[in-house]
Motif scaffolding. Structure first.
Motif, mmCIF file in Angstrom:
data_model
loop_
_atom_site.group_PDB
_atom_site.id
_atom_site.type_symbol
_atom_site.label_atom_id
_atom_site.label_comp_id
_atom_site.label_asym_id
_atom_site.label_seq_id
_atom_site.Cartn_x
_atom_site.Cartn_y
_atom_site.Cartn_z
ATOM 1 N N LEU A 29 0.832 -1.202 0.000
ATOM 2 C CA LEU A 29 0.000 0.000 0.000
ATOM 3 C C LEU A 29 0.868 1.254 0.000
ATOM 4 C CD1 LEU A 29 -2.810 1.254 0.128
ATOM 5 C CD2 LEU A 29 -2.719 1.049 2.611
ATOM 6 N N VAL A 203 -18.204 -2.753 3.206
ATOM 7 C CA VAL A 203 -17.068 -3.262 2.439
ATOM 8 C C VAL A 203 -17.545 -4.064 1.235
ATOM 9 C CG1 VAL A 203 -15.079 -4.823 2.510
ATOM 10 C CG2 VAL A 203 -15.493 -3.253 4.403
ATOM 11 N N TRP A 206 -19.090 -1.556 -1.328
ATOM 12 C CA TRP A 206 -18.072 -0.663 -1.898
ATOM 13 C C TRP A 206 -17.184 -1.413 -2.892
ATOM 14 C CZ3 TRP A 206 -17.530 4.522 -1.497
ATOM 15 C CH2 TRP A 206 -16.327 5.078 -1.968
ATOM 16 N N ASN A 207 -16.902 -2.675 -2.614
ATOM 17 C CA ASN A 207 -16.027 -3.469 -3.477
ATOM 18 C C ASN A 207 -16.794 -4.265 -4.523
ATOM 19 O OD1 ASN A 207 -13.719 -2.633 -2.083
ATOM 20 N ND2 ASN A 207 -13.865 -4.305 -0.614
ATOM 21 N N THR A 225 -14.786 0.551 -8.300
ATOM 22 C CA THR A 225 -14.088 -0.715 -8.478
ATOM 23 C C THR A 225 -13.998 -1.094 -9.949
ATOM 24 O OG1 THR A 225 -15.004 -1.421 -6.348
ATOM 25 C CG2 THR A 225 -13.992 -3.108 -7.711
ATOM 26 N N ILE A 260 -6.346 3.633 -7.525
ATOM 27 C CA ILE A 260 -6.426 2.646 -6.440
ATOM 28 C C ILE A 260 -6.507 3.340 -5.086
ATOM 29 C CG2 ILE A 260 -5.160 0.804 -5.276
ATOM 30 C CD1 ILE A 260 -4.030 0.009 -8.001
ATOM 31 N N VAL A 264 -9.541 2.956 -2.204
ATOM 32 C CA VAL A 264 -9.404 2.341 -0.873
ATOM 33 C C VAL A 264 -9.383 3.369 0.258
ATOM 34 C CG1 VAL A 264 -8.124 0.422 -1.873
ATOM 35 C CG2 VAL A 264 -6.854 2.341 -0.911
ATOM 36 N N LEU A 268 -10.326 3.195 4.535
ATOM 37 C CA LEU A 268 -9.231 3.366 5.493
ATOM 38 C C LEU A 268 -9.517 4.500 6.469
ATOM 39 C CD1 LEU A 268 -6.078 2.930 3.196
ATOM 40 C CD2 LEU A 268 -7.091 1.268 4.761
#
Length: 289
Positions: A29, A203, A206-207, A225, A260, A264, A268
């Protein structure tokens, strides 16, 4: 009690393994963030590792100017917020009656819901059903099939069962009905498990990737995504974005990593504020008593 030598070695080995596992997640990351913030020439030369070289935000600027990242971000927010709200409402509606011991055929309905974890109607029948309902190319095709997660429902049901029966008895004596008892007593006492399951659902929504690709045809409705995946795989899209701003020289890696990071970053930022509820909800909701 003083720890023995064996226990100290065991704790040290555990700490080392956890540190290695944490670094294996953190270092990639950090590399992605560094590439997105680095000068294109440094990226091309391979000089960027874990720290940006020649700080610049031009990758993010070109991403905002030359792609549909803002629209995709709004779509992801809509998909997640509405999806989490609907899923939590219906999960609560399913978990609460199944947690009541006086609910008629409680065991049968629980087993019927658990059965859906083992078997499903299949991909093609599910698509045809949603098409008949007119949900193709709408977010309803994503919300409806995953409206209630059986696993999440069982966690919430177990948590509800752990609420003392004395509260139920006292509420009944005061003339409290089912809806009022649920809204005024059960839900306020269930904040940890509600926060935990909200994270689980958030999650997942969102993904969302495969569902969006399968049910959504309009590119204007794609979420982050899918958009980021297209940016990573499509070289022509990268060339178009660079051609849209002739004054900027940005490497495809810089644009991809910036996408990316944008994808994310929201999760976070949210997770630290929900962490205490997350840990408590998992520990209490997973164990009866």
């Amino acid at each position: 009690m003083k720890s023995t030598t064996g226990e100290k070695w065991f704790l040290a080995a555990n700490a080392l393994l956890l540190m290695i596992a944490g670094l294996s997640c953190l270092l990639p990351l950090l590399h992605i963030v560094s590439v997105s913030l680095s000068d294109p020439h440094a990226v091309l030369s391979g000089a960027v590792t874990l720290w940006p070289q020649g700080w610049t935000l031009e990758s993010y600027g070109l991403l905002l100017r030359g792609s549909k990242i803002v629209s995709a971000f709004k779509n992801s927010v809509e998909l997640t917020v509405v999806g989490v709200a609907l899923s939590m409402i219906f999960t609560t509606m399913a978990a609460y009656p199944l947690s009541r011991r006086y609910f008629y055929m409680r065991r049968f309905w629980t087993l019927a819901i658990v059965f859906t974890m083992l078997f499903s109607g299949g991909l093609i029948p599910g698509y045809l059903l949603l098409k008949q309902l007119g949900l193709i190319n709408t977010y309803g095709a994503i919300w409806l099939p995953g409206l209630v997660s059986t696993f999440n429902m069982l966690i919430m049901r177990t948590y509800f069962e752990g609420i003392p029966d004395e509260l139920d008895d006292a509420a009944r004596m005061d003339g409290c009905g089912e809806w009022r008892y649920l809204l005024r007593i059960v839900l306020p006492l269930s904040v940890p498990v509600i926060a935990t399951l909200s994270i689980f659902y958030a999650v997942g929504y969102w993904n969302s990737f495969f569902q969006v690709l399968m049910y959504i045809n309009q590119t204007s409705k794609f979420n982050l995504t899918v958009l980021v995946q297209q940016m990573i795989q499509s070289q022509s899209l990268m060339q178009e974005m660079n051609a849209s701003d002739m004054q900027a020289f940005i490497t495809p890696e810089g644009i991809k990593t910036a996408g990316i990071v944008v994808m994310v970053l929201p999760l976070l930022l949210v997770y630290p504020f929900m962490q205490k509820y997350f840990i408590k909800g998992v520990m209490i909701g997973a164990v009866k008593g």
